[in-house]
Structures are given as C-alpha cells and as structure tokens.
Design an enzyme around this catalytic site. Structure first.
Site, PDB file in Angstrom:
ATOM      1  N   LYS A  51     -14.354 -12.270  11.840  1.00 55.63           N
ATOM      2  CA  LYS A  51     -14.006 -12.960  10.594  1.00 55.63           C
ATOM      3  C   LYS A  51     -15.121 -13.924  10.261  1.00 55.63           C
ATOM      4  CE  LYS A  51     -10.572 -13.051   7.605  1.00 55.63           C
ATOM      5  NZ  LYS A  51      -9.674 -11.931   7.248  1.00 55.63           N
TER       6      LYS A  51
HETATM    7  P1  NAD Z   1      -7.187 -14.184  -3.363  1.00 54.72           P
HETATM    8  O1  NAD Z   1      -8.156 -15.284  -3.312  1.00 54.72           O
HETATM    9  O2  NAD Z   1      -7.498 -12.968  -4.167  1.00 54.72           O
HETATM   10  O3  NAD Z   1      -5.766 -14.722  -3.873  1.00 54.72           O
HETATM   11  C1  NAD Z   1      -5.092 -15.800  -3.297  1.00 54.72           C
HETATM   12  C2  NAD Z   1      -3.917 -16.172  -4.196  1.00 54.72           C
HETATM   13  O4  NAD Z   1      -3.143 -17.181  -3.558  1.00 54.72           O
HETATM   14  C3  NAD Z   1      -4.333 -16.721  -5.552  1.00 54.72           C
HETATM   15  O5  NAD Z   1      -3.410 -16.267  -6.529  1.00 54.72           O
HETATM   16  C4  NAD Z   1      -4.179 -18.228  -5.360  1.00 54.72           C
HETATM   17  O6  NAD Z   1      -3.974 -18.911  -6.585  1.00 54.72           O
HETATM   18  C5  NAD Z   1      -2.941 -18.244  -4.489  1.00 54.72           C
HETATM   19  N1  NAD Z   1      -2.740 -19.490  -3.765  1.00 54.72           N
HETATM   20  C6  NAD Z   1      -3.643 -20.222  -3.074  1.00 54.72           C
HETATM   21  N2  NAD Z   1      -3.052 -21.304  -2.566  1.00 54.72           N
HETATM   22  C7  NAD Z   1      -1.753 -21.240  -2.935  1.00 54.72           C
HETATM   23  C8  NAD Z   1      -0.630 -22.062  -2.717  1.00 54.72           C
HETATM   24  N3  NAD Z   1      -0.731 -23.193  -2.029  1.00 54.72           N
HETATM   25  N4  NAD Z   1       0.577 -21.690  -3.249  1.00 54.72           N
HETATM   26  C9  NAD Z   1       0.677 -20.554  -3.975  1.00 54.72           C
HETATM   27  N5  NAD Z   1      -0.338 -19.723  -4.191  1.00 54.72           N
HETATM   28  C10 NAD Z   1      -1.547 -20.071  -3.680  1.00 54.72           C
HETATM   29  O7  NAD Z   1      -6.914 -13.810  -1.821  1.00 54.72           O
HETATM   30  P2  NAD Z   1      -6.363 -12.436  -1.250  1.00 54.72           P
HETATM   31  O8  NAD Z   1      -7.511 -11.552  -0.979  1.00 54.72           O
HETATM   32  O9  NAD Z   1      -5.236 -11.955  -2.104  1.00 54.72           O
HETATM   33  O10 NAD Z   1      -5.810 -12.902   0.180  1.00 54.72           O
HETATM   34  C11 NAD Z   1      -4.512 -13.465   0.338  1.00 54.72           C
HETATM   35  C12 NAD Z   1      -4.128 -13.374   1.801  1.00 54.72           C
HETATM   36  O11 NAD Z   1      -4.145 -11.997   2.229  1.00 54.72           O
HETATM   37  C13 NAD Z   1      -5.052 -14.105   2.769  1.00 54.72           C
HETATM   38  O12 NAD Z   1      -4.285 -14.559   3.865  1.00 54.72           O
HETATM   39  C14 NAD Z   1      -5.960 -13.012   3.281  1.00 54.72           C
HETATM   40  O13 NAD Z   1      -6.498 -13.290   4.559  1.00 54.72           O
HETATM   41  C15 NAD Z   1      -4.975 -11.849   3.364  1.00 54.72           C
HETATM   42  N6  NAD Z   1      -5.622 -10.539   3.359  1.00 54.72           N
HETATM   43  C16 NAD Z   1      -6.415 -10.147   2.325  1.00 54.72           C
HETATM   44  C17 NAD Z   1      -6.974  -8.884   2.343  1.00 54.72           C
HETATM   45  C18 NAD Z   1      -7.790  -8.368   1.200  1.00 54.72           C
HETATM   46  O14 NAD Z   1      -8.100  -7.156   1.216  1.00 54.72           O
HETATM   47  N7  NAD Z   1      -8.137  -9.150   0.210  1.00 54.72           N
HETATM   48  C19 NAD Z   1      -6.741  -8.024   3.440  1.00 54.72           C
HETATM   49  C20 NAD Z   1      -5.921  -8.458   4.469  1.00 54.72           C
HETATM   50  C21 NAD Z   1      -5.363  -9.722   4.419  1.00 54.72           C
END
Ligand code: NAD
Length: 417
Positions: A110
């Site tokens: 990571k």
């Molecule tokens: P992103 O940046 O695209 O979206 C994050 C979202 O969460 C946004 O809508 C943001 O406004 C919202 N957010 C942030 N803080 C918040 C809060 N306090 N309350 C409510 N909403 C809040 O990120 P993502 O890629 O969607 O990742 C989200 C999660 O999924 C993370 O934990 C990441 O590690 C995990 N993840 C992502 C992927 C991927 O392919 N992108 C894969 C596996 C796991």
C-alpha cells in the site's frame, strides 16, 4: 468460535491482533509468524512540491510492501490527510490477505501521501504524483510492485504515475493498474470494486433467502466504490434509501433516484439535492435498513458508536471501516459482516486482469471482464461461507483463515523457512 480483542489505537496493531488470532487458529509455526507479523519493506519519502503560488510544500509519502511470497506486491495509493505509516502498514497487510483470499498471484502493498487532494490544484496534484512516483520508483516494477487507485486517487493519477515511471524506465503500462482505458486500462476497472461489493451482497442475500426487491440499503461514501455499488445495487433490484459523501448525507425511504443524483452532482454538492431529505452522517450509520455499506474511510464504526447500528447486515466496502472492537461487538450481537478483504476484492481482481492484459498486449472486452469478476467473487464468497459454516467462524475469521493459510503455504514452498 468467538474471539475477544483488546482495544488498541494502532491500526497496524489491530491488523496484527487479527493475524495472531488466525495464526493460533491455524497452528502456524513461529517462523512463519515472524515473517508475516512485520512488512518486508517500508519507505517514507519527502514529496516536495512547488505550489502554484510559488511556495514550497513538503508532503510525506509512503510505500509499504508487506509480503510477496505469492507474487509481486500489489496495492493502492491513497491521498488523504490521515495517511501515516501506521495506516499504510495496516492496509498493506490487508492487501496480502485480500490477494490470497481471492487467489490472485500477488503479494500485498500500500502507499499514500498525507495531503488533502481537494485543496490542491490539478497542476499541484500532477507535480505531487510525479515526485512521489520518482521517489519510490526504485521499489516499483511490473514484476515487483504495481500501484493502483485508492481513496483520493483515480485513473488520472495513475496516468501521471505511469508517465513519470516511463520517463525513467521506458514505456511500461503494466506498472500501474486503474489507468484510463486509452492508456491500456481495463474496461470496467472503475466500476469493479463496487460491482464486487454487489456480487457479495447478492450471494449473501441468496444465503439469507432475501429478495433484493425487499431489501433496503444505506451507503456511506459516494466516490468510486460507493457510487458504483449504489448504481449496481439499484440495477440488481435493491432499494438504496440513503447515501452520503464527505459533505452531506441523504435519505429517501422510497429509494433515491440515483440517475437524478448523478446529474445533480455534476454541478452541485450532495447537500442541495432535492430528491431526498438531508440527514446526519451518524444518522445514516444508525438507519433501520437491511444492509449498511460503509464505503468511505477507515474506522467509521468503533467502540464508541457500534451500539447505534440497526442494520442486521454490514458489507464492509471500505478498508477497515470497522475497528476490531466494533467488529467483535457487532458479530457477538448477531450482525452478519462481510469483511473488507472479501467485499472490496473486485478492484484488485480487475487490476489483475488489467496487468495480465498489459503483459499480453491484448484487451478483453467488457463482457469478459465482468464475467471473470463474477466467477471469482462467487468462488471466493462460497469458500468463505463454507469455511465459516464448517468451523463455526465469522465470515471475517473464515476469510482470514483461508488467506493466511495460503500465504503461509507459499512461504514454506519458497523455502523461506
Ligand atoms: P474515493 O476517494 O473515490 O471516494 C471516497 C468517498 O467517501 C467520497 O464520496 C468522499 O466524499 C466520501 N467520504 C470521505 N470522508 C467521508 C466521511 N467522513 N463521511 C462520509 N463520506 C465520506 O475513494 P474510493 O476509491 O471509493 O475508496 C473508498 C474506500 O474503498 C477506501 O477505504 C478504499 O481503501 C476502499 N477501496 C477502494 C478500491 C478502489 O478500487 N478504489 C478498492 C478496494 C478498496
């Protein structure tokens, strides 16, 4: 089997506690434990950026490679103010288990930069990404370590990373996954994590004999993972009654019109959408819905607020959305929790497809990507369910038991111990 875990403030310590429990459960020998307890390599680097106002800001960047026994290190890059070594270590360990659980030939890594991407201009983000990539590039490689998007990063950031790496080492599209399709990205990588979340939701509902049409869902986070999970859940027949981003949370008991919301979000913030009522973020987590999907950030359900959860099912789409204390307490209360390493594995799965397509210089069509994803997600869910039933474990304990066993086997086969 139940397990009790002491509360701890270090996220990596929490991940280690769960690993130790699993190692005890599996009867793992001490030498294998020694190799898995700590990451193989951790880097923290300065990321100096000349800002558009002429000032110099020095950010902190990290890359942690936890274990590579099963293949090259693989894991996302996170841009968020909360990024620190402890968090990146924990997430790197999760990646080792996630890749093993879904049987991909990858180890776990990571990375991240402690910054607020929303406060940076596009030019500054580009500079930050290039400098971060240059500073960690000697530990990356198509057969060594392959980054991907995560919280706060996207396909554009991956394109900059690929370009910065290519300037030094020559054209290497397979150095990152989650790139734009035009630069060798895979079809459906963007939707993959959300799609995988919905596959696990459908598998679980089939087990619980619940029809999607009579199942309500609340989703925290409306970025890559949350928004795709929401759209695809609606497509599968579920009623999404609440969504939230960092700025606002919305509720409509009849189901939110996501098409209208997506249109609205192109120009306006979540909070001004007229098709739903505004609620607090804490209220969303406490809604009496059938399924709660935290899909935003870490540690949203903790020992301080787990009691408020009323959903009988949680799909942990965000990594480490539940602290160990919350997970243990909710599991003891009978809440069914699909753990992060299973629920959000769709992203790394399609990253793997992208990497193989880049190596072969051959693009799969959308139908093939989605069909392969569905097959692997289903197999992984069924393996976890079978292990949980057989050993009387929670889904998280079962997922860890499968994953850690596979990594331990690879370590022994390689002759590390
Ligand atoms: P992103 O940046 O695209 O979206 C994050 C979202 O969460 C946004 O809508 C943001 O406004 C919202 N957010 C942030 N803080 C918040 C809060 N306090 N309350 C409510 N909403 C809040 O990120 P993502 O890629 O969607 O990742 C989200 C999660 O999924 C993370 O934990 C990441 O590690 C995990 N993840 C992502 C992927 C991927 O392919 N992108 C894969 C596996 C796991």
């Amino acid at each position: 089997m139940t397990a009790s875990f002491a509360g701890t403030r270090s996220r990596f310590d929490e991940a280690t506690q769960l690993f130790e429990w699993t190692a005890d459960h599996l009867g793992l020998e001490e030498e294998v434990r020694l190799l898995l307890r700590q990451p193989f390599r951790e880097m923290h680097v300065q990321v100096p950026v000349r800002m558009e106002d002429g000032s110099l800001q020095v950010f902190r960047g990290y890359r942690v490679q936890h274990n590579g026994a099963r293949g090259p290190y693989k894991g996302g890059v996170r841009y968020h103010p909360g990024v620190d070594l402890d968090e990146v270590r924990m997430l790197a360990m999760l990646m080792t288990w996630k890749c093993a659980l879904v049987d991909l030939p990858f180890g776990g890594a990571k990375g991240g930069v402690s910054c607020d991407p929303a406060a940076l201009s596009e030019v500054e983000l580009n500079r930050l990404t290039r400098r971060y990539t240059q500073n960690i590039s000697h530990v990356l490689g198509i057969n060594r370590d392959i980054p991907a998007p995560d919280l706060g990063t996207n396909a554009q950031v991956m394109a900059w990373m690929m370009d910065a790496y290519g300037q030094r080492y020559g054209y290497t599209p397979g150095i990152v996954t989650g790139k734009p399709v035009e630069l060798g990205g895979s079809y459906e990588r963007e939707s993959a994590t959300g799609r995988g979340v919905v596959h696990t939701l459908l598998s679980l509902c089939a087990d619980l004999r619940r029809a999607p049409q009579s199942t309500t869902v609340a989703i925290q986070g409306y970025g890559n993972v949350g928004s795709w999970a929401a759209r695809l859940a609606v497509e599968a027949g579920f009623r999404v009654i609440a969504v939230a981003d960092v700025s606002a949370a919305l509720y409509n008991g009849a189901g939110i019109d996501l098409r209208a919301l997506d249109q609205h979000l192109q120009h306006e913030p979540m909070g001004t959408f007229r098709g739903a009522d505004r609620i607090g973020d804490d209220e969303l987590l406490a809604l009496p819905c059938d399924v709660l999907i935290p899909a935003a950030i870490d540690d949203v359900l903790t020992e301080d607020n787990w009691q408020s959860v009323r959903a009988p099912v949680i799909i942990e789409a965000a990594n480490h959305a539940l602290t160990l204390a919350a997970d243990t307490a909710l599991t003891d209360r009978g809440v069914v929790i699909v753990p992060d390493i299973l629920a959000n594995a769709g992203g790394v799965m399609v990253s793997y497809f992208e990497w193989t397509q880049n190596i072969q210089q051959f693009r799969w069509d959308q139908a093939r990507v989605n069909a392969e994803l569905a097959k692997i997600m289903k197999t992984a869910y069924q393996a976890v369910r079978a292990k949980a039933d057989e050993r009387k474990l929670s889904l998280r304990q079962a997922a860890y038991a499968i994953a850690v066993e596979r990594v331990a086997r690879a370590i022994r086969l390689r002759g590390f111990v």
